[in-house]
Write a protein that holds these residues in place. Sequence first.
Motif, PDB file in Angstrom:
ATOM      1  N   GLY A 141       0.912  -1.248  -0.048  1.00  0.00           N
ATOM      2  CA  GLY A 141      -0.079   0.143  -0.008  1.00  0.00           C
ATOM      3  C   GLY A 141       0.904   1.123   0.047  1.00  0.00           C
ATOM      4  N   SER A 142       0.253   2.283  -0.160  1.00  0.00           N
ATOM      5  CA  SER A 142       0.867   3.584  -0.221  1.00  0.00           C
ATOM      6  C   SER A 142      -0.090   4.716   0.155  1.00  0.00           C
ATOM      7  N   THR A 143       0.401   5.840   0.390  1.00  0.00           N
ATOM      8  CA  THR A 143      -0.513   7.004   0.407  1.00  0.00           C
ATOM      9  C   THR A 143      -0.083   7.857  -0.562  1.00  0.00           C
ATOM     10  N   TYR A 144      -1.048   8.803  -0.806  1.00  0.00           N
ATOM     11  CA  TYR A 144      -1.173   9.892  -2.134  1.00  0.00           C
ATOM     12  C   TYR A 144      -1.283  11.336  -1.629  1.00  0.00           C
ATOM     13  N   VAL A 145      -0.568  12.066  -2.456  1.00  0.00           N
ATOM     14  CA  VAL A 145      -1.247  13.624  -2.272  1.00  0.00           C
ATOM     15  C   VAL A 145      -1.574  14.027  -3.833  1.00  0.00           C
ATOM     16  N   LEU A 146      -2.587  14.521  -4.022  1.00  0.00           N
ATOM     17  CA  LEU A 146      -3.284  15.156  -5.281  1.00  0.00           C
ATOM     18  C   LEU A 146      -3.559  16.537  -5.105  1.00  0.00           C
ATOM     19  N   ARG A 147      -2.707  17.304  -5.952  1.00  0.00           N
ATOM     20  CA  ARG A 147      -2.641  18.882  -5.835  1.00  0.00           C
ATOM     21  C   ARG A 147      -3.007  19.266  -7.138  1.00  0.00           C
ATOM     22  N   GLY A 148      -4.025  19.692  -7.562  1.00  0.00           N
ATOM     23  CA  GLY A 148      -4.181  20.171  -8.917  1.00  0.00           C
ATOM     24  C   GLY A 148      -3.775  19.110 -10.090  1.00  0.00           C
ATOM     25  N   ASP A 149      -3.008  19.276 -10.714  1.00  0.00           N
ATOM     26  CA  ASP A 149      -2.362  18.290 -11.759  1.00  0.00           C
ATOM     27  C   ASP A 149      -1.038  17.717 -11.299  1.00  0.00           C
ATOM     28  N   SER A 150      -0.770  17.588 -10.077  1.00  0.00           N
ATOM     29  CA  SER A 150       0.293  16.841  -9.676  1.00  0.00           C
ATOM     30  C   SER A 150      -0.179  16.004  -8.582  1.00  0.00           C
ATOM     31  N   LEU A 151       0.549  14.841  -8.707  1.00  0.00           N
ATOM     32  CA  LEU A 151       0.179  13.540  -7.864  1.00  0.00           C
ATOM     33  C   LEU A 151       1.548  12.865  -7.189  1.00  0.00           C
ATOM     34  N   ALA A 152       1.410  12.905  -6.055  1.00  0.00           N
ATOM     35  CA  ALA A 152       2.983  12.368  -5.368  1.00  0.00           C
ATOM     36  C   ALA A 152       2.296  11.147  -4.513  1.00  0.00           C
ATOM     37  N   ILE A 153       3.085  10.001  -4.805  1.00  0.00           N
ATOM     38  CA  ILE A 153       2.706   8.621  -4.269  1.00  0.00           C
ATOM     39  C   ILE A 153       3.889   8.479  -3.363  1.00  0.00           C
ATOM     40  N   LEU A 154       3.715   8.432  -2.101  1.00  0.00           N
ATOM     41  CA  LEU A 154       4.471   8.014  -0.896  1.00  0.00           C
ATOM     42  C   LEU A 154       4.406   6.793  -0.341  1.00  0.00           C
ATOM     43  N   SER A 155       5.613   6.185  -0.024  1.00  0.00           N
ATOM     44  CA  SER A 155       5.435   4.981   0.517  1.00  0.00           C
ATOM     45  C   SER A 155       6.621   4.579   1.686  1.00  0.00           C
ATOM     46  N   GLN A 156       6.559   3.700   2.356  1.00  0.00           N
ATOM     47  CA  GLN A 156       7.511   3.424   3.065  1.00  0.00           C
ATOM     48  C   GLN A 156       7.528   1.970   3.582  1.00  0.00           C
ATOM     49  N   SER A 157       8.478   1.215   3.324  1.00  0.00           N
ATOM     50  CA  SER A 157       8.438  -0.352   3.709  1.00  0.00           C
ATOM     51  C   SER A 157       9.456  -0.807   4.308  1.00  0.00           C
ATOM     52  N   VAL A 158       9.478  -1.913   4.975  1.00  0.00           N
ATOM     53  CA  VAL A 158      10.302  -2.588   5.693  1.00  0.00           C
ATOM     54  C   VAL A 158      10.386  -4.137   5.199  1.00  0.00           C
ATOM     55  N   ASP A 159      11.482  -4.535   4.752  1.00  0.00           N
ATOM     56  CA  ASP A 159      11.657  -5.890   4.287  1.00  0.00           C
ATOM     57  C   ASP A 159      12.751  -6.783   5.226  1.00  0.00           C
ATOM     58  N   SER A 160      12.361  -7.830   6.036  1.00  0.00           N
ATOM     59  CA  SER A 160      13.590  -8.306   6.719  1.00  0.00           C
ATOM     60  C   SER A 160      13.707  -9.883   6.097  1.00  0.00           C
ATOM     61  N   SER A 161      13.930 -10.008   4.890  1.00  0.00           N
ATOM     62  CA  SER A 161      14.340 -11.206   4.382  1.00  0.00           C
ATOM     63  C   SER A 161      15.559 -11.270   4.337  1.00  0.00           C
ATOM     64  N   ASN A 162      16.222 -12.754   4.275  1.00  0.00           N
ATOM     65  CA  ASN A 162      17.394 -12.894   3.969  1.00  0.00           C
ATOM     66  C   ASN A 162      18.386 -12.441   5.146  1.00  0.00           C
ATOM     67  N   GLY A 163      17.960 -12.329   6.344  1.00  0.00           N
ATOM     68  CA  GLY A 163      18.634 -11.799   7.425  1.00  0.00           C
ATOM     69  C   GLY A 163      19.255 -10.387   7.322  1.00  0.00           C
ATOM     70  N   THR A 164      18.729  -9.628   6.300  1.00  0.00           N
ATOM     71  CA  THR A 164      18.957  -8.284   6.268  1.00  0.00           C
ATOM     72  C   THR A 164      17.514  -7.370   6.379  1.00  0.00           C
ATOM     73  N   LYS A 165      17.592  -6.278   7.142  1.00  0.00           N
ATOM     74  CA  LYS A 165      16.386  -5.606   7.363  1.00  0.00           C
ATOM     75  C   LYS A 165      16.792  -4.182   6.480  1.00  0.00           C
ATOM     76  N   THR A 166      15.788  -4.129   5.539  1.00  0.00           N
ATOM     77  CA  THR A 166      15.987  -2.744   4.567  1.00  0.00           C
ATOM     78  C   THR A 166      14.570  -2.210   4.837  1.00  0.00           C
TER      79      THR A 166
END
Length: 185
Positions: free
Chosen positions: A149-174
Motif C-alpha cells: 500500500g501507499s499514500t498519495y497527495v493530489l494537488r491540481g495536476d500533480s500527484l505524489a505517491i509516498l511509501s515506506q516499506s520494511v523488508d526483513s528477508s535473508n537476514g537483512t532488514k531494509t
Amino acid sequence: MRKTLLILLPVGFLLIFAACKKSSSDSAKGLTGTWAFLGGSAQIQSTSQQAGGVTMVTNTNYLTKHNTGTITINKDSMIVAGLGYSVDTTIKAYFYYNGAVYDSASQQVSLSIPPTSAAAKYTMVGTDSLYFPNGGILSALDSASVGQGSTYVLRGDSLAILSQSVDSSNGTKTVTKATLNLKRQ
C-alpha cells in the motif's frame, strides 16, 4: 557485497508502493487519467549481521533523472507504459563492532532502468491510500510480490505517491522511504 548493494537501488524503487493499510473504500475520482512520470526519490537503509559480530549498515539516497514513461490510472488498475530512469548516487556502508563504528566505505553507483511496462490492480483505501493486492506497479513484474500500500497527495495536476516499506528477508532488514512524482497529461 557490491552486487548486493547494486541490487538495493532498483529493488528500493520497485518497492515504491509499500506501507499503509486503512479500512474503507472510495472511487478513484480525481486519480483517473494519464500521468507523466516526473521522477522519484528514495532513502534506503539496510542492516545486516556479518561474521564475527560485525553489523553493516548501508545508506543510499537518490533522485531519479532522465525520467520517461506514463502511468494510466483507471478505477481499479494502473497501467505503466515505458517507465524508465537513471540514478547516480553513492552507497555508504558503516561497519559496527560492539555498537561503535570501526570502519566505513562508499561506492559510487550509476545505473539505468530501461523503459518498463506493467499493470497492477489496486483498490482505494480511505481518502488518501491505495492498496495493491499483488504488489505495487513495477513489482507486478515479480511473481513473489505481496500486497502493498501507499499514500498519495493530489494537488491540481500533480500527484505524489509516498511509501515506506520494511523488508526483513535473508537476514537483512531494509527500510525504504520513497516518493513518486507524476503530472497529469
